[in-house]
Design a protein around this motif. Structure first.
Motif, PDB file in Angstrom:
ATOM      1  N   THR A  46     102.981  21.853  53.388  1.00 17.43           N
ATOM      2  CA  THR A  46     101.809  21.907  52.399  1.00 17.43           C
ATOM      3  C   THR A  46     100.695  23.700  53.170  1.00 17.43           C
ATOM      4  O   THR A  46     100.500  23.868  52.477  1.00 17.43           O
ATOM      5  CB  THR A  46     101.557  20.757  51.634  1.00 17.43           C
ATOM      6  OG1 THR A  46     100.180  20.094  52.738  1.00 17.43           O
ATOM      7  CG2 THR A  46     102.111  20.268  51.352  1.00 17.43           C
ATOM      8  N   ARG A  50     101.150  27.134  51.603  1.00  9.99           N
ATOM      9  CA  ARG A  50      99.742  26.916  50.994  1.00  9.99           C
ATOM     10  C   ARG A  50      99.005  28.570  51.389  1.00  9.99           C
ATOM     11  O   ARG A  50      98.816  29.358  50.767  1.00  9.99           O
ATOM     12  CB  ARG A  50      98.696  26.493  50.944  1.00  9.99           C
ATOM     13  CG  ARG A  50      97.517  26.415  49.912  1.00  9.99           C
ATOM     14  CD  ARG A  50      96.073  25.960  50.491  1.00  9.99           C
ATOM     15  NE  ARG A  50      96.269  24.153  49.386  1.00  9.99           N
ATOM     16  CZ  ARG A  50      97.133  23.050  50.069  1.00  9.99           C
ATOM     17  NH1 ARG A  50      96.923  22.980  51.125  1.00  9.99           N
ATOM     18  NH2 ARG A  50      97.282  22.479  48.816  1.00  9.99           N
ATOM     19  N   ILE A  56     100.281  24.694  45.310  1.00  6.97           N
ATOM     20  CA  ILE A  56     100.477  23.223  46.090  1.00  6.97           C
ATOM     21  C   ILE A  56     100.045  22.103  45.132  1.00  6.97           C
ATOM     22  O   ILE A  56      98.775  21.797  44.545  1.00  6.97           O
ATOM     23  CB  ILE A  56      99.812  22.853  47.416  1.00  6.97           C
ATOM     24  CG1 ILE A  56     100.379  23.846  48.245  1.00  6.97           C
ATOM     25  CG2 ILE A  56     100.228  21.140  48.150  1.00  6.97           C
ATOM     26  CD1 ILE A  56     102.335  24.691  48.683  1.00  6.97           C
ATOM     27  N   ALA A  58     100.112  18.228  45.761  1.00 11.19           N
ATOM     28  CA  ALA A  58      99.863  17.499  46.463  1.00 11.19           C
ATOM     29  C   ALA A  58      99.235  16.343  46.963  1.00 11.19           C
ATOM     30  O   ALA A  58      97.785  16.964  46.918  1.00 11.19           O
ATOM     31  CB  ALA A  58     100.132  17.752  48.253  1.00 11.19           C
ATOM     32  N   PHE A  67     105.514  16.598  47.204  1.00 10.41           N
ATOM     33  CA  PHE A  67     104.806  17.335  47.434  1.00 10.41           C
ATOM     34  C   PHE A  67     105.710  18.702  47.026  1.00 10.41           C
ATOM     35  O   PHE A  67     107.233  18.765  46.530  1.00 10.41           O
ATOM     36  CB  PHE A  67     103.928  18.508  48.224  1.00 10.41           C
ATOM     37  CG  PHE A  67     104.982  19.482  49.029  1.00 10.41           C
ATOM     38  CD1 PHE A  67     105.691  19.953  49.153  1.00 10.41           C
ATOM     39  CD2 PHE A  67     105.301  18.548  50.387  1.00 10.41           C
ATOM     40  CE1 PHE A  67     106.513  20.905  50.081  1.00 10.41           C
ATOM     41  CE2 PHE A  67     106.226  18.822  51.664  1.00 10.41           C
ATOM     42  CZ  PHE A  67     106.617  20.160  51.202  1.00 10.41           C
ATOM     43  N   ALA A  69     105.581  22.964  46.010  1.00 11.18           N
ATOM     44  CA  ALA A  69     105.289  24.090  46.045  1.00 11.18           C
ATOM     45  C   ALA A  69     105.275  25.021  44.871  1.00 11.18           C
ATOM     46  O   ALA A  69     106.828  25.118  45.111  1.00 11.18           O
ATOM     47  CB  ALA A  69     105.173  25.058  47.363  1.00 11.18           C
TER      48      ALA A  69
END
Length: 463
Positions: A46, A50, A56, A58, A67, A69
């Motif tokens: 992540t 990011r 994101i 999460a 998660f 994204a």
């Protein structure tokens, strides 16, 4: 936008992030984590996503190591790329072509360190191309925990993580370089807990939980040929006592059934649970069934596969060095001293037969068109084995997942620019599922795996 232009642009974007893909393959391999406990892996991926422009979420869907994204660049298709990053217990090894005893330490013996990094890298490269050339659409990466117990994606599907997704792309290591459009096995599994009463092993006692577990396993083996010869059944005895002179008051058997036909797999699994229940009754101990998960095998999608195959041909087979092939040959000899070294060095489209493994993205493929590209390991190196852990951490093996990563990046852009392919893939899915009624996703162990996964792996969980 002409195909030659966007393909060149995407390959250029991917070449820029290639070193980051390799770095993350290694970083994930260095910190293997058991299913539902992939805290470091999820954080690593992540942070990378990011920093590459994704927004994101999460954790997500109530799953601490899952998660999403995402990046939306205007109206257009929503394409998801899956990431896996869990490891397997008892398969640890250094990146050397010989066995090292590591006890029950986890290892990436299914190569999920390579999948997680390769697939995230593909998304990052595709996003860069979309941003540089103003290609509209939404690109998301879904971080999927606990694939090794075919649990994570089933839970994500149940919790709505795939809502709004038009098509899904993913990859995996196997024994061929190619695009896969054929079924794999359905899997249904859970744990049976037998409970009796402890006491001195020298006494005659009718409350020995291990007796019930062993009777159940023996009965299953005796019944196999006549009742479910068409279905593979696997088990491990997770708890069976600590010392011979103490009657075990608890025994646990983890059972999986796998078969291409989902309904038949479920039927066999229910039969196995019933055998265990009757074994407990005969021995005079209590019985508890703890369901873990159920997943369909892959639903093929030839239209996505054709599109991905065209992009794989652009990329070409893995560029293994002579040194790397020599190392892999040494590893293969350790696994099969009398076998010939066999490593696929071509690319192909595979549509015939049924693959012997199960994947929880198979469950998702019955709801959303899914395309998959594989890269080859040597035939003599077994999956879920110390040797695969060694191979997954050896940099000379990276050309395989790198081939897949670049193919996924090209395929994501291809779908963004050609929504007609998505429409055709959805029509194919509708045709393949015509007349079928699909059960809601079946996922158990939810409270344990989301709140106390240590108890699951310590074999102390109950729900």
């Amino acid at each position: 936008m002409k195909p030659a232009f966007w393909k060149e642009a995407t390959r250029r974007s991917w070449s820029i992030i290639k070193p980051e893909v390799e770095r993350h393959i290694h970083a994930l391999w260095e910190k293997p984590e058991l299913p539902a406990m992939e805290v470091a892996a999820a954080r690593l991926l992540t942070e990378w996503l990011r920093g590459s422009g994704f927004d994101i979420e999460a954790p997500c869907c109530g799953m601490p190591t899952a998660f999403i994204a995402r990046k939306r660049l205007g109206p257009g298709p929503c394409i998801a790329i899956l990431a896996e990053y869990d490891a397997l217990p008892g398969t640890a090894n250094d990146a050397v072509p010989y066995r090292q005893s590591r006890g029950q330490r986890a290892g990436h013996s299914c190569g999920h360190n390579q999948i997680g990094a390769a697939n995230c890298g593909a998304a990052i490269a595709a996003l860069k191309t979309m941003q540089d050339h103003k290609i509209p659409g939404e690109l998301i990466v879904i971080g999927c925990p606990a694939e090794e117990i075919v649990w994570g994606k089933v839970g994500l599907l149940k919790k709505g993580a795939f809502e709004g997704v038009d098509a899904i792309l993913t990859s995996h290591g196997d024994y061929q370089n190619g695009v896969i459009s054929r079924p794999c096995q359905s899997v249904v599994g859970g744990e049976i807990v037998f409970r009796g009463e402890s006491g001195h092993g020298g006494s005659i006692r009718k409350t020995n939980a291990l007796d019930a577990a062993e009777l159940a396993v023996q009965s299953i083996e005796r019944l196999r040929a006549h009742h479910f010869a068409d279905t593979q059944v696997e088990h491990v005895l997770r708890v069976g006592g600590g010392i011979p002179n103490v009657t075990p008051d608890e025994a646990r058997v983890w059972i999986n059934a796998r078969q291409a036909d989902y309904d038949r797999t479920s039927e066999v699994y229910d039969f196995l649970v019933d055998v265990c229940k009757h074994s407990a009754q005969l021995v005079g101990v209590s019985f508890q069934h703890l369901f873990v998960s159920a997943t369909h095998g892959y639903l093929p999608n030839d239209r996505l596969a054709e599109m991905m195959m065209a992009n794989l041909q652009e990329v070409g087979p893995p560029a293994w060095s002579d040194e790397a092939k020599k190392w892999m040959q040494s590893l293969a000899f350790e696994c099969a001293p009398n076998g010939a070294f066999d490593l696929d060095e071509e690319v192909g489209l595979y549509t015939e037969g049924v693959d012997p493994y199960g994947q929880d993205d198979g469950e998702v493929s019955w709801q959303i068109p899914l395309g998959r590209v594989n890269w080859a390991y040597p035939q003599q190196v077994p999956l879920h084995n110390w040797a695969l852990t060694a191979l997954a951490g050896y940099p000379g093996s990276y050309p395989g997942p790198l081939m897949a990563s670049e193919t996924l990046a090209l395929s994501a852009i291809d779908l963004m620019l050609n929504p007609k392919v998505i429409e055709q893939a959805k029509e194919e899915l509708t045709e393949r599922t015509k007349g079928l009624t699909l059960d809601p996703p079946r996922v158990g162990a939810w409270e344990t795996l989301t709140q106390n996964p240590e108890a699951f792996w310590d074999a102390t969980w109950v729900e």
